[in-house]
Design a protein around this motif. Structure first.
Motif, PDB file in Angstrom:
ATOM      1  N   ARG A 144      -5.666  -3.659   3.257  1.00 58.55           N
ATOM      2  CA  ARG A 144      -4.696  -4.706   3.627  1.00 58.55           C
ATOM      3  C   ARG A 144      -3.259  -4.336   3.277  1.00 58.55           C
ATOM      4  O   ARG A 144      -2.342  -5.127   3.502  1.00 58.55           O
ATOM      5  N   PHE A 145      -3.032  -3.129   2.708  1.00 56.57           N
ATOM      6  CA  PHE A 145      -1.713  -2.831   2.162  1.00 56.57           C
ATOM      7  C   PHE A 145      -1.202  -1.469   2.645  1.00 56.57           C
ATOM      8  O   PHE A 145      -1.972  -0.612   3.074  1.00 56.57           O
ATOM      9  N   GLY A 146       0.123  -1.320   2.545  1.00 54.08           N
ATOM     10  CA  GLY A 146       0.755  -0.060   2.910  1.00 54.08           C
ATOM     11  C   GLY A 146       0.637   0.969   1.804  1.00 54.08           C
ATOM     12  O   GLY A 146       0.139   0.696   0.703  1.00 54.08           O
ATOM     13  N   ALA A 147       1.150   2.169   2.076  1.00 59.52           N
ATOM     14  CA  ALA A 147       0.992   3.286   1.146  1.00 59.52           C
ATOM     15  C   ALA A 147       1.679   3.024  -0.187  1.00 59.52           C
ATOM     16  O   ALA A 147       1.156   3.406  -1.241  1.00 59.52           O
ATOM     17  N   GLY A 148       2.828   2.372  -0.176  1.00 62.06           N
ATOM     18  CA  GLY A 148       3.571   2.152  -1.423  1.00 62.06           C
ATOM     19  C   GLY A 148       2.759   1.393  -2.460  1.00 62.06           C
ATOM     20  O   GLY A 148       2.709   1.770  -3.638  1.00 62.06           O
ATOM     21  N   HIS A 149       2.114   0.320  -2.034  1.00 65.31           N
ATOM     22  CA  HIS A 149       1.326  -0.491  -2.965  1.00 65.31           C
ATOM     23  C   HIS A 149       0.081   0.266  -3.434  1.00 65.31           C
ATOM     24  O   HIS A 149      -0.275   0.226  -4.624  1.00 65.31           O
ATOM     25  N   VAL A 150      -0.570   0.990  -2.530  1.00 62.79           N
ATOM     26  CA  VAL A 150      -1.761   1.744  -2.913  1.00 62.79           C
ATOM     27  C   VAL A 150      -1.390   2.828  -3.923  1.00 62.79           C
ATOM     28  O   VAL A 150      -2.139   3.093  -4.879  1.00 62.79           O
ATOM     29  N   ILE A 151      -0.229   3.444  -3.747  1.00 59.29           N
ATOM     30  CA  ILE A 151       0.225   4.461  -4.695  1.00 59.29           C
ATOM     31  C   ILE A 151       0.469   3.851  -6.071  1.00 59.29           C
ATOM     32  O   ILE A 151       0.139   4.444  -7.103  1.00 59.29           O
ATOM     33  N   ASP A 152       1.017   2.628  -6.108  1.00 60.44           N
ATOM     34  CA  ASP A 152       1.208   1.941  -7.397  1.00 60.44           C
ATOM     35  C   ASP A 152      -0.134   1.746  -8.108  1.00 60.44           C
ATOM     36  O   ASP A 152      -0.241   1.922  -9.334  1.00 60.44           O
ATOM     37  N   ILE A 153      -1.160   1.371  -7.362  1.00 58.28           N
ATOM     38  CA  ILE A 153      -2.494   1.185  -7.954  1.00 58.28           C
ATOM     39  C   ILE A 153      -3.013   2.517  -8.503  1.00 58.28           C
ATOM     40  O   ILE A 153      -3.479   2.609  -9.641  1.00 58.28           O
ATOM     41  N   LEU A 154      -2.909   3.552  -7.698  1.00 64.56           N
ATOM     42  CA  LEU A 154      -3.413   4.858  -8.111  1.00 64.56           C
ATOM     43  C   LEU A 154      -2.702   5.380  -9.354  1.00 64.56           C
ATOM     44  O   LEU A 154      -3.328   5.991 -10.228  1.00 64.56           O
ATOM     45  N   ARG A 155      -1.422   5.126  -9.451  1.00 68.92           N
ATOM     46  CA  ARG A 155      -0.642   5.656 -10.573  1.00 68.92           C
ATOM     47  C   ARG A 155      -0.632   4.716 -11.779  1.00 68.92           C
ATOM     48  O   ARG A 155      -0.083   5.045 -12.828  1.00 68.92           O
ATOM     49  N   GLY A 156      -1.211   3.515 -11.609  1.00 67.25           N
ATOM     50  CA  GLY A 156      -1.241   2.563 -12.716  1.00 67.25           C
ATOM     51  C   GLY A 156       0.104   1.932 -12.994  1.00 67.25           C
ATOM     52  O   GLY A 156       0.455   1.673 -14.145  1.00 67.25           O
ATOM     53  N   VAL A 157       0.864   1.668 -11.950  1.00 61.74           N
ATOM     54  CA  VAL A 157       2.186   1.042 -12.092  1.00 61.74           C
ATOM     55  C   VAL A 157       2.016  -0.472 -11.977  1.00 61.74           C
ATOM     56  O   VAL A 157       1.585  -0.980 -10.932  1.00 61.74           O
ATOM     57  N   THR A 158       2.359  -1.165 -13.028  1.00 64.72           N
ATOM     58  CA  THR A 158       2.203  -2.628 -13.040  1.00 64.72           C
ATOM     59  C   THR A 158       3.377  -3.279 -12.324  1.00 64.72           C
ATOM     60  O   THR A 158       4.528  -3.214 -12.781  1.00 64.72           O
ATOM     61  N   THR A 159       3.106  -3.876 -11.189  1.00 64.77           N
ATOM     62  CA  THR A 159       4.127  -4.604 -10.437  1.00 64.77           C
ATOM     63  C   THR A 159       3.659  -6.042 -10.255  1.00 64.77           C
ATOM     64  O   THR A 159       2.485  -6.378 -10.496  1.00 64.77           O
ATOM     65  N   GLU A 160       4.575  -6.882  -9.817  1.00 62.51           N
ATOM     66  CA  GLU A 160       4.219  -8.290  -9.569  1.00 62.51           C
ATOM     67  C   GLU A 160       3.118  -8.386  -8.532  1.00 62.51           C
ATOM     68  O   GLU A 160       2.183  -9.185  -8.652  1.00 62.51           O
ATOM     69  N   LYS A 161       3.194  -7.530  -7.515  1.00 67.57           N
ATOM     70  CA  LYS A 161       2.208  -7.541  -6.443  1.00 67.57           C
ATOM     71  C   LYS A 161       0.840  -7.088  -6.956  1.00 67.57           C
ATOM     72  O   LYS A 161      -0.197  -7.672  -6.603  1.00 67.57           O
ATOM     73  N   VAL A 162       0.833  -6.076  -7.800  1.00 69.00           N
ATOM     74  CA  VAL A 162      -0.427  -5.597  -8.389  1.00 69.00           C
ATOM     75  C   VAL A 162      -1.089  -6.702  -9.188  1.00 69.00           C
ATOM     76  O   VAL A 162      -2.300  -6.954  -9.084  1.00 69.00           O
ATOM     77  N   GLN A 163      -0.293  -7.412 -10.013  1.00 65.42           N
ATOM     78  CA  GLN A 163      -0.835  -8.466 -10.855  1.00 65.42           C
ATOM     79  C   GLN A 163      -1.293  -9.662 -10.021  1.00 65.42           C
ATOM     80  O   GLN A 163      -2.323 -10.281 -10.304  1.00 65.42           O
ATOM     81  N   ARG A 164      -0.512  -9.972  -8.963  1.00 61.80           N
ATOM     82  CA  ARG A 164      -0.838 -11.141  -8.152  1.00 61.80           C
ATOM     83  C   ARG A 164      -2.204 -10.979  -7.491  1.00 61.80           C
ATOM     84  O   ARG A 164      -2.968 -11.930  -7.366  1.00 61.80           O
ATOM     85  N   PHE A 165      -2.521  -9.755  -7.055  1.00 59.24           N
ATOM     86  CA  PHE A 165      -3.798  -9.525  -6.381  1.00 59.24           C
ATOM     87  C   PHE A 165      -4.881  -9.024  -7.341  1.00 59.24           C
ATOM     88  O   PHE A 165      -6.007  -8.762  -6.912  1.00 59.24           O
ATOM     89  N   GLY A 166      -4.535  -8.866  -8.598  1.00 60.78           N
ATOM     90  CA  GLY A 166      -5.509  -8.412  -9.572  1.00 60.78           C
ATOM     91  C   GLY A 166      -5.968  -6.980  -9.360  1.00 60.78           C
ATOM     92  O   GLY A 166      -7.073  -6.591  -9.749  1.00 60.78           O
ATOM     93  N   HIS A 167      -5.090  -6.167  -8.798  1.00 62.52           N
ATOM     94  CA  HIS A 167      -5.485  -4.795  -8.481  1.00 62.52           C
ATOM     95  C   HIS A 167      -5.478  -3.876  -9.700  1.00 62.52           C
ATOM     96  O   HIS A 167      -5.923  -2.728  -9.599  1.00 62.52           O
ATOM     97  N   ASP A 168      -5.001  -4.388 -10.833  1.00 57.15           N
ATOM     98  CA  ASP A 168      -5.109  -3.590 -12.057  1.00 57.15           C
ATOM     99  C   ASP A 168      -6.529  -3.650 -12.622  1.00 57.15           C
ATOM    100  O   ASP A 168      -6.841  -2.999 -13.632  1.00 57.15           O
ATOM    101  N   LYS A 169      -7.382  -4.425 -11.969  1.00 58.11           N
ATOM    102  CA  LYS A 169      -8.789  -4.507 -12.396  1.00 58.11           C
ATOM    103  C   LYS A 169      -9.704  -3.637 -11.530  1.00 58.11           C
ATOM    104  O   LYS A 169     -10.896  -3.538 -11.799  1.00 58.11           O
ATOM    105  N   LEU A 170      -9.134  -3.034 -10.482  1.00 53.32           N
ATOM    106  CA  LEU A 170      -9.946  -2.207  -9.591  1.00 53.32           C
ATOM    107  C   LEU A 170     -10.404  -0.936 -10.301  1.00 53.32           C
ATOM    108  O   LEU A 170      -9.732  -0.428 -11.214  1.00 53.32           O
ATOM    109  N   SER A 171     -11.527  -0.385  -9.828  1.00 52.98           N
ATOM    110  CA  SER A 171     -12.028   0.871 -10.418  1.00 52.98           C
ATOM    111  C   SER A 171     -11.105   2.046 -10.117  1.00 52.98           C
ATOM    112  O   SER A 171     -11.182   3.091 -10.786  1.00 52.98           O
ATOM    113  N   THR A 172     -10.241   1.885  -9.113  1.00 57.84           N
ATOM    114  CA  THR A 172      -9.314   2.969  -8.770  1.00 57.84           C
ATOM    115  C   THR A 172      -7.969   2.818  -9.489  1.00 57.84           C
ATOM    116  O   THR A 172      -7.062   3.612  -9.260  1.00 57.84           O
ATOM    117  N   TRP A 173      -7.856   1.812 -10.352  1.00 58.42           N
ATOM    118  CA  TRP A 173      -6.605   1.601 -11.093  1.00 58.42           C
ATOM    119  C   TRP A 173      -6.308   2.819 -11.989  1.00 58.42           C
ATOM    120  O   TRP A 173      -7.132   3.246 -12.782  1.00 58.42           O
TER     121      TRP A 173
END
Length: 603
Positions: free
Chosen positions: A423-452
Motif C-alpha cells: 500500500r506504500f511507496g518506496a520511501g516509506h518501505v525504506i524507512d521500515i527496512l532501515r528502522g527509521v521511526t516516523t509518524e507514518k511508521v508509528q501510525r500504521f504500527g509498522h515498527d512491529k513488522l518482522s521486516t522492521w
C-alpha cells in the motif's frame, strides 16, 4: 555519373570526398533507382538526395514534417548557391505563388514540402505540371505506427509511387530497428528499393547515466557548468518541468531558454531562432523540440527525466555532435521516472498490443541504464548491430561500475512491500527496512513488522537503488489506484522462494565536479594563436549571421572555422582547399575571412 557527383560535392558543398556509402546511394538515385537509407544523425543523409537532385533534370521534392526548420534548410542551400525553396503553411499566398511559379519555370533545384501540403489536390496538380527529378521522404520512420514519432500523413505517401511511378524515391531516417525498416519499405512501397544501412554508432558522443538524487537540479547545474559556453539541449518530461528547469539555469547565470507546446507560438519560434542563430544557448525543452535540428555544434544533450523508449533516447542524443566533434549525452534518472512512465503507458488510450510494445521498449531503455556493460554495446544491440564493447567513450568503460549480489536485499525489500500491505511507496518501505521511526511508521504500527530494521546495514541511497532496479527489472510495479503504491509482480515469486539470484549495479558515490572538457569540446586543444583566430572568426560569423538573419552554422560550421584557424591560409586559393568551403561561399565570404586572419596576425 560518379565523377560528376564528386565534382559537385567538391565545388558546391566544399567536401573533398564522400563518406561511407554516400557515393553508392547518390549513384543509385541519380541513376533512377529507389533507395531506403538508414544513416545516423550527422552521417550526411541530406547529401544523399541533394546531390542526385542537382545531377538529374528537374527539381528534387523533399517531403519533411519539420515546418519550423525548412527555412533554415533552404537558407543553408542558398548559401551554397543551390536554388532552394519551401512550401508550407507558414507562407503567405503571394510567397507561395512565387515559389510555385519558380517551380514550373524550372528555376528550382530543391523544393521542401510538408506532407500535409503535398497531399492537397492543388499541390499534386502542381507537381503534375512540373519537372520532378526525385522524391525524398525525410524522417521516414514517421510512417511506422509502432515507432516513436508516428505521423498519419506519412501513410498516404504511397501516392508518390502510384501517381509518378517513373520518378525515383529515396526514404531516409536515422532511427529504425529491423521491424520498423520492414514497415517503412512496406508502407512506402519500397520493397524493391536498395537498402543502405550504415552503422548506428556515433563514436564522438560520450554516453553517461547518473542516478537521480532528489530533483537532480544540482547534478544538472554541475554538468552544464562543465560545458560553459557550449550550445546544448536539456530534455524534460513535462511543460512545468521545462519552465522550472529553465528558470533554475537562468538564475545560475546560464543562457537558457524554454520550449514546449504550451508556450505562445511566437515566443516558441523566437526561442528556437535564437538557439539556432546564437552560440552558447541552452534550450530546455520537451520532445516537441528537436526532430531534424540541423545545428551542428550542439555539444551536449541532457535528459533530466527518462525518455519513453530507447529509440527516442537514441534520436534525441543524436542531436549532439552532428559536426563529428566530441559531444556528450547525459541522462539523469531515478525510481520516480520508471514509475511515472509505466503508469503513463498503462493509463493511455492505446490498445493492449501497443501498450505491451511500449513497455518492452521502456524495459530496453531501463536495461541500458542499469547495465554494467559498455553503453555503446548495449545501445547498438537494440538496433541489431554488434559492437565489441570497451568503446573508451562512455561512463561504464571509463569508470567500470561494480556489481553486487543483491539477492538477500531484494528478498528483504520484496518481503517488506508484501508485509506492509503493498500500500506504500518506496520511501516509506525504506524507512521500515532501515528502522527509521516516523509518524507514518508509528501510525500504521509498522515498527512491529518482522521486516522492521532488517535492512539497517544499507543506507537510504543504497535501498533506493535496490527499489529502482527491482522496478526496472519488473519485480515491483506501481498501483495507480492506490497512490502509486508498490506491488509485487509474478516475477517476484522465484526470488522470494530462493529460486533466482539477482545482481545489482552498485550505487556510485557522488562524483566531484570535474573539468573534463575533452568530453565536451575540442576547441581548447588549439594553441594560443589558432585559438585567437578561431574566436575572431566566430565573432565575425555571428555578426554576419545576424545581418542576414540566418543561423550562424549556415555561414560556416565550427569545424570549418577551426580548420581555417589552424591552416591560416593567406590567399583565396589556399582558403578554397579548406573542407566546407565551396565555390559560392569562397566567392561570398573569402575576402572577409582573409581580412579576419590578417587582423589577427597584425594584432
Amino acid at each position: 555519373m560518379q565523377n560528376a557527383a564528386l565534382d559537385l560535392l567538391r565545388t558546391t558543398f566544399g567536401h573533398p570526398e564522400f563518406r561511407g556509402e554516400q557515393a553508392e546511394i547518390v549513384d543509385c538515385v541519380a541513376g533512377g533507382g529507389d533507395a531506403l537509407v538508414l544513416m545516423p544523425t550527422g552521417g550526411g543523409k541530406s547529401l544523399c538526395y541533394q546531390l542526385p537532385a542537382l545531377l538529374r533534370d528537374g527539381c528534387g521534392v523533399v517531403v519533411s514534417p519539420l515546418i519550423a526548420l525548412m527555412q533554415d534548410q533552404v537558407e543553408a542551400l542558398r548559401q551554397l548557391g543551390v536554388r532552394a525553396a519551401c512550401l508550407n503553411s507558414t507562407l503567405d499566398a503571394a510567397t507561395a505563388a512565387e515559389v510555385e511559379r519558380d517551380l514550373l519555370a524550372g528555376e528550382l533545384d530543391l523544393l521542401y514540402v510538408a506532407p500535409e501540403r503535398l497531399l492537397t489536390g492543388r499541390c499534386l496538380t502542381l507537381l503534375d505540371r512540373a519537372k520532378v527529378a526525385l522524391f525524398a521522404i525525410d524522417e521516414a520512420h514517421c510512417v511506422s505506427q509502432w515507432g516513436h514519432d508516428f505521423r498519419p500523413e506519412y501513410r498516404q505517401l504511397t501516392i508518390l509511387h502510384e501517381r509518378w511511378p517513373g520518378i525515383p524515391r529515396i526514404a531516409l531516417t536515422a532511427t529504425a530497428d529491423a521491424p520498423t525498416r520492414r514497415e517503412i519499405a512496406e508502407r512506402l512501397a519500397l520493397e524493391d528499393a536498395r537498402q543502405f544501412v550504415s552503422s548506428f554508432d556515433r563514436p564522438n558522443i560520450r554516453y553517461r547515466v547518473v542516478q537521480k538524487d532528489g530533483s537532480g537540479q544540482r547534478a544538472l547545474l554541475d554538468f552544464i557548468k562543465d560545458h560553459r559556453g557550449d550550445s546544448g539541449i536539456v530534455y524534460a518530461f513535462s511543460r512545468k518541468r521545462v519552465d522550472k528547469t529553465a528558470e533554475q539555469l537562468q538564475a545560475a547565470g546560464i543562457d537558457a531558454l524554454p520550449y514546449h507546446a504550451g508556450m505562445p507560438a511566437a515566443e516558441r519560434a523566437a526561442n528556437q531562432r535564437r538557439f539556432l542563430q546564437s552560440d552558447g544557448v541552452v534550450m530546455v525543452a520537451t520532445i516537441a523540440f528537436g526532430m531534424g535540428i540541423d545545428k551542428p555544434d550542439v555539444r551536449f544533450v541532457a535528459h533530466v527525466d527518462l525518455p519513453k523508449s530507447i529509440e527516442g533516447y537514441y534520436q534525441e542524443t543524436g542531436r549532439a555532435g552532428r559536426d563529428g566533434q566530441p559531444a556528450e549525452a547525459w541522462l539523469n534518472y531515478g525510481l520516480g521516472d520508471v514509475v511515472n512512465l509505466r503508469l503513463l503507458i498503462n493509463q493511455g488510450e492505446a490498445g493492449e498490443e501497443r501498450k505491451q510494445l511500449e513497455l518492452r521498449k521502456l524495459d530496453a531503455l531501463l536495461g541500458y541504464c542499469e547495465s554494467t556493460q559498455c553503453r555503446r554495446q548495449a545501445l547498438l544491440g537494440w538496433f541489431g548491430e554488434a559492437h565489441p564493447g570497451a568503446c573508451g567513450n562512455c561512463d561504464n568503460c571509463l569508470n567500470p561500475p561494480e556489481s553486487w549480489d543483491g539477492t538477500d536485499a531484494a528478498r528483504k525489500a520484496l518481503s517488506c512491500v508484501y508485509r506492509s500491505g503493498q500500500r506504500f511507496g518506496a520511501g516509506h518501505v525504506i524507512d521500515i527496512l532501515r528502522g527509521v521511526t516516523t509518524e507514518k511508521v508509528q501510525r500504521f504500527g509498522h515498527d512491529k513488522l518482522s521486516t522492521w530494521a532488517i535492512g539497517a546495514d544499507l543506507d537510504a541511497k543504497q535501498w533506493s537503488g535496490v527499489f529502482r532496479q527491482l522496478v526496472a527489472g519488473g519485480l515491483l510495479e506501481a498501483d495507480v489506484d492506490r497512490h502509486n503504491a508498490l506491488c509485487l509482480t509474478a516475477n517476484a515469486g522465484p526470488v522470494l522462494r530462493g529460486e533466482r539470484r539477482l545482481s545489482f549495479r552498485k550505487e556510485a558515490p557522488k562524483a566531484p565536479r570535474r573539468r573534463d572538457r575533452a568530453a565536451a569540446t575540442p576547441l581548447i586543444d588549439l594553441a594560443p594563436e589558432p585559438l585567437a583566430r578561431f574566436n575572431a572568426l566566430r565573432e565575425w560569423r555571428a555578426t554576419t549571421a545576424r545581418e542576414q538573419n540566418v543561423p550562424a552554422y549556415v555561414i560556416f560550421h565550427d569545424a570549418t572555422l577551426r580548420a581555417i584557424a589552424e591552416a591560416a591560409p593567406d590567399d583565396l586559393d589556399g582558403l578554397g582547399h579548406i573542407p566546407g568551403i565551396g565555390g559560392t561561399k569562397l566567392e561570398r565570404y573569402g575576402e572577409a575571412v582573409l581580412q579576419q586572419l590578417l587582423d589577427c596576425d597584425v594584432a
